[in-house]
Design a protein around this motif. Structure first.
Motif, short mmCIF file in Angstrom:
data_model
loop_
_atom_site.label_atom_id
_atom_site.label_comp_id
_atom_site.label_asym_id
_atom_site.label_seq_id
_atom_site.Cartn_x
_atom_site.Cartn_y
_atom_site.Cartn_z
N LYS A 107 77.84 69.42 2.31
CA LYS A 107 76.73 70.22 1.47
C LYS A 107 75.85 68.67 1.53
N LEU A 108 76.13 68.04 1.17
CA LEU A 108 74.90 66.89 1.70
C LEU A 108 74.46 67.30 2.78
N LEU A 109 75.46 66.71 3.95
CA LEU A 109 74.37 66.47 5.60
C LEU A 109 73.41 68.26 5.41
N THR A 110 73.77 69.21 5.19
CA THR A 110 73.47 70.57 5.01
C THR A 110 71.98 69.95 4.98
N ALA A 111 71.85 69.65 3.95
CA ALA A 111 70.69 69.48 3.45
C ALA A 111 69.26 68.49 3.39
N ILE A 112 69.88 68.25 5.27
CA ILE A 112 68.73 67.26 6.07
C ILE A 112 68.50 68.28 6.47
N PRO A 113 67.20 68.62 7.13
CA PRO A 113 66.87 69.42 7.59
C PRO A 113 67.16 68.57 9.92
N GLU A 114 66.69 67.40 9.40
CA GLU A 114 67.27 67.13 11.03
C GLU A 114 68.43 67.36 11.69
N LEU A 115 69.40 67.64 10.37
CA LEU A 115 70.96 68.36 11.26
C LEU A 115 71.31 68.93 11.06
N HIS A 116 70.18 70.49 11.48
CA HIS A 116 70.77 71.33 11.01
C HIS A 116 70.83 71.83 12.60
N LEU A 130 62.66 70.68 -1.76
CA LEU A 130 61.93 71.38 -0.87
C LEU A 130 62.74 70.50 0.22
N LEU A 131 62.72 70.65 1.34
CA LEU A 131 63.74 69.34 1.98
C LEU A 131 63.07 69.72 3.50
N PHE A 132 62.38 68.70 3.57
CA PHE A 132 61.77 67.67 4.89
C PHE A 132 62.13 67.60 5.96
N ILE A 141 68.39 60.06 -2.58
CA ILE A 141 69.40 60.16 -3.53
C ILE A 141 70.77 60.48 -2.21
N ILE A 142 70.42 61.77 -1.55
CA ILE A 142 71.61 62.02 -0.58
C ILE A 142 72.16 61.13 0.56
N HIS A 143 70.79 61.19 1.15
CA HIS A 143 71.48 59.48 2.09
C HIS A 143 71.85 58.49 1.56
N TYR A 144 71.70 58.01 0.06
CA TYR A 144 72.60 57.16 -0.34
C TYR A 144 74.53 57.05 -0.61
N LEU A 145 73.96 58.63 -0.66
CA LEU A 145 75.44 58.96 -1.08
C LEU A 145 76.45 59.28 0.39
N VAL A 146 75.83 59.60 1.53
CA VAL A 146 76.53 59.67 2.76
C VAL A 146 76.47 58.49 3.45
N LEU A 147 75.54 57.37 2.68
CA LEU A 147 75.41 56.04 3.69
C LEU A 147 76.18 55.16 3.20
N TYR A 148 76.72 55.52 1.50
CA TYR A 148 77.92 54.52 0.47
C TYR A 148 78.83 55.03 1.56
N ASN A 149 79.67 56.10 2.46
CA ASN A 149 80.88 56.76 2.13
C ASN A 149 80.45 56.46 4.00
N ILE A 150 80.00 56.65 4.60
CA ILE A 150 79.96 56.21 6.29
C ILE A 150 80.43 54.52 6.21
N GLY A 151 79.63 54.21 5.35
CA GLY A 151 79.58 52.22 5.22
C GLY A 151 81.20 51.94 5.04
N MET A 152 82.19 52.84 3.78
CA MET A 152 82.87 52.24 3.49
C MET A 152 84.34 52.41 4.13
N ILE A 153 83.69 53.98 5.15
CA ILE A 153 84.88 54.13 6.31
C ILE A 153 84.88 53.08 7.14
N ALA A 154 83.57 52.55 7.70
CA ALA A 154 83.53 51.74 8.66
C ALA A 154 83.73 49.83 8.07
#
Length: 329
Positions: free
Chosen positions: A161-170, A246-248, A271-284
């Protein structure tokens, strides 16, 4: 900095542009004038005293962030998310000094402010993983002081749900799922034009769609113009670094809204980037076995999704921070 090839060299030069903008603050005299202006215009008491107190800290936060980001650009994918997350945190702290001159006023705001659930050993899917916003910490503090958002304590978000709100990942999502998660809109002359085919996806009439957007996004419906519904939004809701809806797309310089009505997160992309990157960092850091299986064996579509997100956030987040600070100039 070496350019390994023409394409990569272009990416490096594009990324460096944001840091050239941010490095304009690398002077106590300039940062002190800047903070004094910000504090004075916000009606804060003793703006000169706080500007004097915070000018060096403001510089150090940005410079420390730059060190993390520059090192991340030279680092392998295995450790890149850890470096990017700590660089991102430093940039957020610099932004906080513009709205909360006493930051950090107590120890509880120093924590990350997010938790990730423990990974299940079997049938784990990154895009189905969740993060939860905590009651205290940097995340909720940023929501309140930078964006005026409250009431999201204990809220949970899936990575998808977070990643679909980042247009470059479309493009990645469409390739993997053959589904459009975003609808392009036009931003021109301070007006937002939504194509009529978006109304069909929402299963609404034109009038119901206009009411829905006006209620949930606080955009004012003006008129129907050919095959578009035209809205007007407050200036702050038209700024891509701050708008929660409004997504850019930075690479294409285009704007979008979710294609489905239940996909409005009402979260600024920072905020979306912060939440996603936190999770990826924890996994790494803590899920080493799964992390290296993903990176070396490419066992799932998660690899492409994570890699693309890291490419995007490495440039886009400093771009947003630069724009956030320049609003005061």
């Amino acid at each position: 900095m070496k350019y390994l090839d023409k394409g990569k060299g272009l990416k490096i030069r594009m990324r460096d542009h944001e840091w050239k903008e941010l490095s304009l603050f690398y002077s106590v005299e300039s940062s002190q004038k800047f903070l004094n202006k910000v504090y004075t215009e916000s009606g804060m008491e003793e703006p000169k005293r706080y500007a004097f107190k915070n000018s060096e800290r403001f510089i150090f936060f940005i410079k420390h962030a730059e060190s993390f980001y520059k090192q991340a650009s030279l680092s392998p994918l295995e450790i890149k998310p850890i470096l990017l997350f700590y660089g991102m945190s430093q940039l957020l702290k610099a932004c906080l000094l513009t709205t909360d001159p006493s930051y950090p006023s107590h120890a509880s705001v120093l924590a990350h402010g997010v938790t990730a659930r423990k990974r299940k050993k079997q049938n784990y899917s990154f895009r189905d993983d969740e993060v939860k916003v905590q009651r205290n910490g940097l995340c909720i503090h940023v929501m309140k002081h930078l964006f005026g958002i409250a009431g999201l304590e204990e809220e949970r978000y899936t990575m998808k749900k977070l990643l679909t709100a980042i247009p470059e990942l479309h493009t990645v999502f469409y390739f993997q799922e053959k589904k459009n998660w975003l609808t392009r809109v036009e931003l021109k002359d301070d007006l937002i034009s939504v194509p009529e085919h978006a109304v069909i996806h929402y299963n609404m009439s034109d009038s119901r769609f206009a009411e829905y957007i006006s209620h949930h996004l606080k955009w004012s419906f003006l008129r129907k113009d050919h095959n578009h519904l035209v809205f007007e939004a407050e200036p702050i809701d038209r700024e891509p670094w701050s708008s929660p809806n409004l997504l850019f797309h930075l690479e294409k310089n285009q704007y979008y809204i979710p294609s489905q009505r239940d996909h409005f997160l009402h979260l600024p992309e920072m905020i979306i980037h912060y939440l996603v990157l936190y999770n990826i960092g924890m996994i790494a850091r803590y899920e080493t076995e799964w992390w290296y299986e993903l990176l070396t064996q490419h066992v799932s579509d998660d690899y492409v999704m994570i890699r693309r997100f890291l490419e995007v956030t490495e440039r886009k987040f400093p771009y947003y921070v630069s724009n956030f600070l320049k609003q005061y100039l």
